[in-house]
Design an enzyme around this catalytic site. Structure first.
Site, mmCIF file in Angstrom:
data_model
loop_
_atom_site.group_PDB
_atom_site.id
_atom_site.type_symbol
_atom_site.label_atom_id
_atom_site.label_comp_id
_atom_site.label_asym_id
_atom_site.label_seq_id
_atom_site.Cartn_x
_atom_site.Cartn_y
_atom_site.Cartn_z
ATOM 1 N N ASP A 33 30.375 41.766 -2.233
ATOM 2 C CA ASP A 33 30.867 42.826 -1.340
ATOM 3 C C ASP A 33 32.389 42.830 -1.381
ATOM 4 O O ASP A 33 33.004 41.769 -1.403
ATOM 5 C CB ASP A 33 30.362 42.547 0.094
ATOM 6 C CG ASP A 33 30.348 43.799 0.954
ATOM 7 O OD1 ASP A 33 31.417 44.403 1.118
ATOM 8 O OD2 ASP A 33 29.265 44.165 1.457
ATOM 9 N N ASN A 34 32.994 44.005 -1.390
ATOM 10 C CA ASN A 34 34.468 44.046 -1.374
ATOM 11 C C ASN A 34 35.022 44.091 0.052
ATOM 12 O O ASN A 34 36.223 44.136 0.253
ATOM 13 C CB ASN A 34 35.011 45.217 -2.216
ATOM 14 C CG ASN A 34 34.681 46.566 -1.596
ATOM 15 O OD1 ASN A 34 34.159 46.649 -0.485
ATOM 16 N ND2 ASN A 34 34.994 47.627 -2.316
ATOM 17 N N GLY A 38 32.333 46.196 5.055
ATOM 18 C CA GLY A 38 31.385 45.155 5.473
ATOM 19 C C GLY A 38 32.043 44.122 6.383
ATOM 20 O O GLY A 38 33.252 44.136 6.589
ATOM 21 N N TYR A 143 28.973 63.552 -2.047
ATOM 22 C CA TYR A 143 28.223 62.309 -1.800
ATOM 23 C C TYR A 143 26.820 62.404 -2.410
ATOM 24 O O TYR A 143 26.401 61.536 -3.177
ATOM 25 C CB TYR A 143 28.134 62.032 -0.290
ATOM 26 C CG TYR A 143 27.094 60.999 0.062
ATOM 27 C CD1 TYR A 143 27.206 59.695 -0.406
ATOM 28 C CD2 TYR A 143 25.986 61.329 0.850
ATOM 29 C CE1 TYR A 143 26.242 58.746 -0.103
ATOM 30 C CE2 TYR A 143 25.024 60.388 1.164
ATOM 31 C CZ TYR A 143 25.155 59.098 0.683
ATOM 32 O OH TYR A 143 24.195 58.167 0.975
ATOM 33 N N GLY A 285 29.066 70.591 4.397
ATOM 34 C CA GLY A 285 28.055 69.861 3.623
ATOM 35 C C GLY A 285 26.741 69.627 4.353
ATOM 36 O O GLY A 285 25.818 69.040 3.793
#
Ligand code: UDP
Length: 375
Positions: A33-34, A38, A143, A285
């Site tokens: 995970d970067n 998170g 997305y 969107g």
């Protein structure tokens, strides 16, 4: 059980729930995970943690080289529809390049099982009562389009390299763990249920975006699923692949639609509070109505849904009340005991300086999220 599962995005909302369930069943788990969104606190202490980006070939290579990985679960992605409209390139970068990097590593290190988080946004506006997986795909936001392309990558990667996949198209996810230890915790919440619950907790006014859609009360209609039920499907999906079964695409939803106003009313009734809301313009969107057919996942994976909309609201509320301080601005501070786990997998990197960078980056992310949501 000896299988090691690499969970990218395992410190995030949905990933952290899947990590816990995998560990409970005896899998070994490596979280990659970067930490752009998170939380260290969300990663179960039994998992190993690699601080790194799925687009970083070196980090991904190191993880695959040093571990016998049986399968990948990819949760790492950008997921906010309006943000993707404002900043599509960031979405193409994270959501497509990231999958390509993981698939390349899978091919090179002969990892043949890939569970992927996709979205109902790949369908666009749907006419059917409940969308089945063979409904035509027509994403309406950048997305949705990035997830559509990533799905195609997985399909081609199977044909070319034999990497099998289970693709899950999520509908609207909400809720938290029953012990309130993990849940949805973004610097600024944009999804309807957390926005509504925060509005109750902090007496904050909120907007319902659009009341002129072609639905029963004019507000958008969505299908909500509890994060625990969603995570459970991922574990079943990985088992499906590890058992040597075929690649599949599954919807994950409850097959029940609620309008935005019905969500507000349910929150009011569960929490016994009045919501201060007004109608605002439509959000870029947004499709009018999206409901899943979920019979395929039930039939093939033996998936069952255990939680109701009321459970999602109550569990999310409990989580927010319990974690008001834990998920504050200092969320990147590495708690005692974590450093060892981190350093074990980042021996050639200065993890703490990496974390400082993330902390700086966090301010930028927060400003951007506020800007695109007019907050
Ligand atoms: N929504 C809203 N007010 C908010 C947040 C969301 O009216 O503050 C609406 C949004 O326009 C959409 C629905 O709630 O119609 C679900 O949006 P969400 O962002 O939760 O999930 P999405 O369906 O976009 O994945």
């Amino acid at each position: 059980m000896n299988e090691t599962i690499l969970v990218s995005g395992g410190a995030g909302y949905i990933g952290s729930h899947a990590v816990k369930q995998l560990l409970n069943l005896g899998y070994k788990v490596i979280v990659l995970d970067n930490f752009s969104t998170g939380h260290f606190q969300a990663v179960d202490p039994r998992a190993m943690v690699v601080v790194g980006d799925i687009r970083d070939k070196e980090v991904v290579k190191a993880v695959f080289e040093n571990n016998k990985i049986s399968g990948v679960m990819n949760f790492a992605a950008k997921i906010i529809v309006p943000e993707s409209v404002k900043n599509p390139l960031a979405y193409y970068d994270d959501n497509i390049l990231g999958v390509m990097t993981l698939l390349r590593a899978c091919n090179r290190y002969q990892v043949r099982n890939f569970v992927f988080s996709s979205t109902a946004a790949v369908y666009g506006t749907c006419k059917d009562e409940a969308i089945t997986e063979d409904h035509p795909l027509s994403p309406e936001s950048p997305y949705g389009f990035t997830k559509y392309v990533a799905e195609k990558l997985l399909i081609d990667a199977e044909k070319a390299y034999g990497i099998k996949h289970v693709i899950f198209r999520y509908f609207n996810v909400a809720g938290a763990s029953k012990d309130s230890s993990i849940g949805e915790a973004h610097p600024v919440e944009t999804h309807l249920i957390p926005v509504t619950i925060n509005s109750c907790i902090y007496n904050r006014p909120m907007q319902v975006f659009g009341n002129d859609f072609n639905t029963r009360d004019g507000t958008c209609l969505r299908d909500y699923i509890h994060v625990l039920d969603l995570a459970k499907a991922h574990v079943l999906g990985m088992k499906h692949l590890l058992d040597g079964k075929e690649s599949e695409i599954f919807n994950l939803g409850s097959q029940t639609g609620y309008t935005n106003l019905e969500i507000l009313k349910t929150v009011e009734s569960v929490l016994q509070k009045k919501i201060n809301y007004t109608f605002g313009p439509r959000r870029a969107g947004d499709a009018a109505s999206i409901v899943a057919s979920n019979s395929k996942a039930k039939e093939i994976l033996g998936w069952t849904i255990e939680n109701t909309l009321q459970d999602m609201i109550q569990d999310d509320y409990n989580f927010r009340m319990k974690n008001k301080n834990l998920y504050g601005s200092k969320r990147y501070k590495v708690p005692y005991g974590y450093k060892k786990r981190l350093l074990a997998y980042n021996s050639n990197k200065n993890v703490l300086s990496l974390l400082e960078d993330i902390e700086k980056e966090d301010e930028k992310i927060l400003t951007n999220i506020k800007k695109v949501n007019n907050l």
